[in-house]
Motif scaffolding. Structure first.
Motif, short mmCIF file in Angstrom:
data_model
loop_
_atom_site.label_atom_id
_atom_site.label_comp_id
_atom_site.label_asym_id
_atom_site.label_seq_id
_atom_site.Cartn_x
_atom_site.Cartn_y
_atom_site.Cartn_z
N UNK A 105 0.90 -1.29 0.19
CA UNK A 105 -0.03 0.09 -0.06
C UNK A 105 0.86 1.17 0.17
N UNK A 106 1.99 1.13 0.62
CA UNK A 106 2.83 2.31 0.86
C UNK A 106 3.54 2.51 -0.42
N UNK A 107 3.76 1.42 -1.00
CA UNK A 107 4.62 1.59 -2.40
C UNK A 107 3.82 2.29 -3.45
N UNK A 108 2.47 1.80 -3.39
CA UNK A 108 1.57 2.20 -4.35
C UNK A 108 1.16 3.59 -4.09
N UNK A 109 0.91 3.95 -3.02
CA UNK A 109 0.98 5.60 -2.44
C UNK A 109 1.63 6.31 -3.14
N UNK A 110 3.17 5.92 -2.81
CA UNK A 110 4.22 6.54 -3.27
C UNK A 110 4.22 6.96 -4.64
N UNK A 111 4.05 5.78 -5.51
CA UNK A 111 4.12 5.97 -6.81
C UNK A 111 2.86 6.79 -7.41
N UNK A 112 2.00 6.72 -6.88
CA UNK A 112 0.87 7.45 -7.26
C UNK A 112 0.97 8.84 -7.31
N UNK A 113 1.39 9.28 -5.73
CA UNK A 113 1.74 10.60 -5.27
C UNK A 113 2.97 11.33 -6.26
N UNK A 114 3.93 10.49 -6.63
CA UNK A 114 5.10 11.25 -7.40
C UNK A 114 4.79 11.34 -8.79
N UNK A 115 3.66 10.70 -9.45
CA UNK A 115 3.20 10.66 -10.67
C UNK A 115 1.84 11.46 -11.02
N UNK A 116 1.57 12.13 -9.92
CA UNK A 116 0.21 12.74 -9.76
C UNK A 116 0.04 13.91 -10.81
N UNK A 117 -0.61 14.08 -12.06
CA UNK A 117 -1.07 14.98 -12.57
C UNK A 117 -1.60 16.28 -12.07
N UNK A 118 -2.58 15.98 -10.93
CA UNK A 118 -3.44 16.77 -10.57
C UNK A 118 -3.50 16.66 -9.01
N UNK A 119 -4.10 17.79 -8.08
CA UNK A 119 -4.18 17.57 -6.58
C UNK A 119 -5.15 16.28 -6.17
N UNK A 120 -6.22 16.03 -7.03
CA UNK A 120 -7.13 14.68 -6.74
C UNK A 120 -6.22 13.61 -6.54
N UNK A 121 -4.99 13.30 -7.41
CA UNK A 121 -4.50 12.14 -7.61
C UNK A 121 -3.46 12.02 -6.23
N UNK A 122 -2.89 13.26 -6.03
CA UNK A 122 -1.87 13.23 -4.78
C UNK A 122 -2.85 12.91 -3.60
N UNK A 123 -4.00 13.37 -3.35
CA UNK A 123 -4.94 13.01 -2.42
C UNK A 123 -5.31 11.50 -2.28
#
Length: 577
Positions: A105-123
């Motif tokens: 979960x932590x790894x997936x969250x880190x990848x999603x955040x660093x690749x986020x194109x918009x604030x909702x994806x960071x969230x």
């Protein structure tokens, strides 16, 4: 194998060093699981620096404080769910699988955040990371506790706490390292995936908790692990202790029920557990409402509010607060058994209240003494560059820097080129105008104002951490490991932990909104008020458990606790409603 997590003393640390030197496998277990604490701490620290640069990349985040608060606090919301679900996964599938799932979960969250194109994806990434943090926060110390020799268990479990504060310090260092790198915040958030991968690989080669295996009737597998942990002459005794403990636990479950509602009803109907919950929840809620996680999550922002405009300077000064927090955790280990839990918390709360009141005064003085706004300086950049709120204000001549920043999120202050404390310009907050301001070697302010009080505010922030960390930083968790009867310890500790996370969520989700509504001075004064209420609650509800056996704590709560001015425990008879 039983008895809860006790706080280690110097003798235990010496014994821990001797035992792990002879049996390195024990330290391998503890450190591998303890990376969960490192992840926990890293996530707490990294968002404070990353948020500065997220604001620069996404203007919607910069202009809406609720969006900044949501990005920070969604990890806490995820952690509440992760901790709740983690308890069930721990019991159903084991401690090892829970840690592995937390890493994924932590790894997936880190990848999603660093690749986020918009604030909702960071969230979304923050929620995933929060789920992992919640599971790791309860599973890592549990695994270490159950896979450690009893005589050094407290010392080994304390490594998890040290790794939490170490993770926070590491996060600030990494934040500082990536300030000049392209992508800044993406690297800061993405690096979190590395320790998650390391822990996942290490845990694959480690065994399940012997206690969980024995409870699932995998006795032979449990024995194999105990043989790696204990000397040959102690293994049989540990197996018998484990058998007795599991049998007692199952018998207690049979008497109070094995579902959550029946356990909760039984706990609330028990006067000892109820009084234990009063104390346990009081210290956990007080720990959050002193405002500590506003400092950990928003430390660089607070430094900017104190008048340090540069992101890099704010991060560098924030590193001090994180380092002091780590040092305070170590100091606590040596003083908590000497001075006692209750006394250390009360002293800590007095220090916190004094520092918060002083911070409030300091920010108030900085606000009223901030540089004035000059129409001439503002017009220097052109009328179209001047903040529209300033142009339309009937009392524009009385404006200062703070008036400019409070007027609108679309306003910024460009300091005087000769002396930043002299009158400056109130301008529209756009990239082009910011560039024009900086081109003239002026400083651009959007969070705080130039202030001669800034250094003193940072100093008080450090004193606040020194007051908090050795007392309220660590002691509430110790109290919750000692205050409940054995058969209710898991339930009581879980309820108190959820109250801690929920309080954390409320504080982190409202801090920036409060600073907008009340100002920095008013917000810190509000936290001082909450801290005073917390001090009163601790004084009247929390007994001293230092040096007491669990049975003695239970008897003291049964008789009733009446506080005394000298902070000593004094059990008294009272009505047991």
């Amino acid at each position: 194998m039983e008895g809860g997590i006790s706080k280690p003393d110097k003798t235990e640390f010496t014994e821990c060093w001797r035992t792990t030197w002879k049996t390195p496998y024990i330290m391998r277990l503890a450190l591998s699981a303890g990376i969960g604490g490192l992840l926990f701490g890293y996530d707490t620290g990294v968002i404070s620096g990353a948020s500065l640069y997220i604001r620069d990349d996404f203007k919607s985040v910069d202009r809406h404080t609720w969006l900044q608060e949501t990005i920070v606090s969604m990890a806490v919301a995820g952690a509440i769910i992760g901790a709740a679900v983690g308890g069930w996964i721990n019991d159903k599938y084991g401690r090892k699988k829970s840690i592995l799932l937390a890493d994924i979960l932590f790894f997936c969250g880190a990848i999603v955040m660093c690749a986020a194109p918009a604030p909702w994806m960071i969230i979304l990434g923050r929620i995933l990371v929060g789920l992992g943090v919640g599971m790791a926060s309860m599973t890592s110390p549990l695994y270490i506790s159950e896979a450690s020799p009893a005589r050094i268990r407290g010392a080994l479990v304390s490594t998890n706490g040290l790794l939490i504060t170490g993770g926070q310090f590491l996060a600030y260092l990494i934040n500082l390292a990536f300030t000049k790198a392209p992508g800044t915040w993406r690297w800061m958030l993405g690096v979190a995936g590395v320790p998650a991968v390391v822990q996942f690989i290490l845990m694959l080669s480690l065994p399940e908790s012997p206690r969980w295996l024995y409870r699932k009737d995998k006795v032979k597998e449990a024995r194999v692990i105990l043989e790696k942990i204990y000397p040959p002459n102690e293994v049989e005794d540990e197996m018998k202790a484990l058998q007795l403990s599991i049998e007692m636990e199952k018998a207690e479950e049979g008497s109070i029920g094995d579902n959550f509602l029946s356990k909760l009803k039984s706990a609330w109907g028990n006067v000892v557990v109820r009084r234990g919950l009063y104390a346990g929840i009081a210290v956990q809620v007080a720990q959050q409402f002193v405002g500590i996680n506003t400092v950990m999550y928003y430390s660089p922002t607070i430094v900017q509010l104190a008048g340090f405009a540069s992101n890099k300077t704010a991060l560098a000064l924030s590193l001090i607060t994180s380092g002091l927090n780590a040092v305070g955790s170590i100091v606590s280990m040596f003083f908590v058994d000497r001075f006692g839990r209750r006394r250390l918390m009360i002293i800590s709360m007095f220090g916190i209240i004094v520092c918060l009141v002083a911070l409030s005064i300091m920010f108030h003085e900085a606000s009223i003494h901030s540089p004035s706004v000059s129409s001439l300086e503002s017009q220097h950049f052109g009328r179209n560059s001047t903040c529209s709120s300033f142009l339309q204000a009937p009392d524009a001549s009385s404006w200062n820097c703070m008036s400019c920043l409070k007027a609108s999120p679309h306003c910024a202050f460009c300091a005087n080129g000769d002396n930043k404390y002299h009158p400056g310009a109130c301008l529209a907050s756009t990239d082009a105008i910011r560039g024009s301001c900086r081109q003239e070697r002026r400083t651009w302010y959007t969070q705080g104002c130039p202030s001669k009080f800034g250094f003193f505010a940072v100093l008080l922030l450090g004193l606040y951490i020194i007051s908090y960390s050795p007392g309220m930083g660590t002691v509430p968790w110790i109290v919750n490991s000692e205050i409940y009867p054995l058969r209710y310890r898991g339930l009581g500790g879980g309820i108190a932990a959820v109250s801690n996370w929920a309080s954390n969520l409320i504080v982190s989700e409202t801090f920036l909104t409060l600073t907008e509504a009340l100002g920095s001075a008013g917000t810190f004064l509000l936290f001082a008020g909450f801290s005073f209420l917390g001090l009163v609650a601790i004084f009247f509800l929390v007994p001293e458990t230092k040096g007491l056996q669990f049975e003695e704590v239970e008897k003291m709560l049964e008789k009733g606790f009446k506080p005394s001015i000298c902070c000593c425990k004094k059990p008294e008879e009272e009505d047991t409603k």
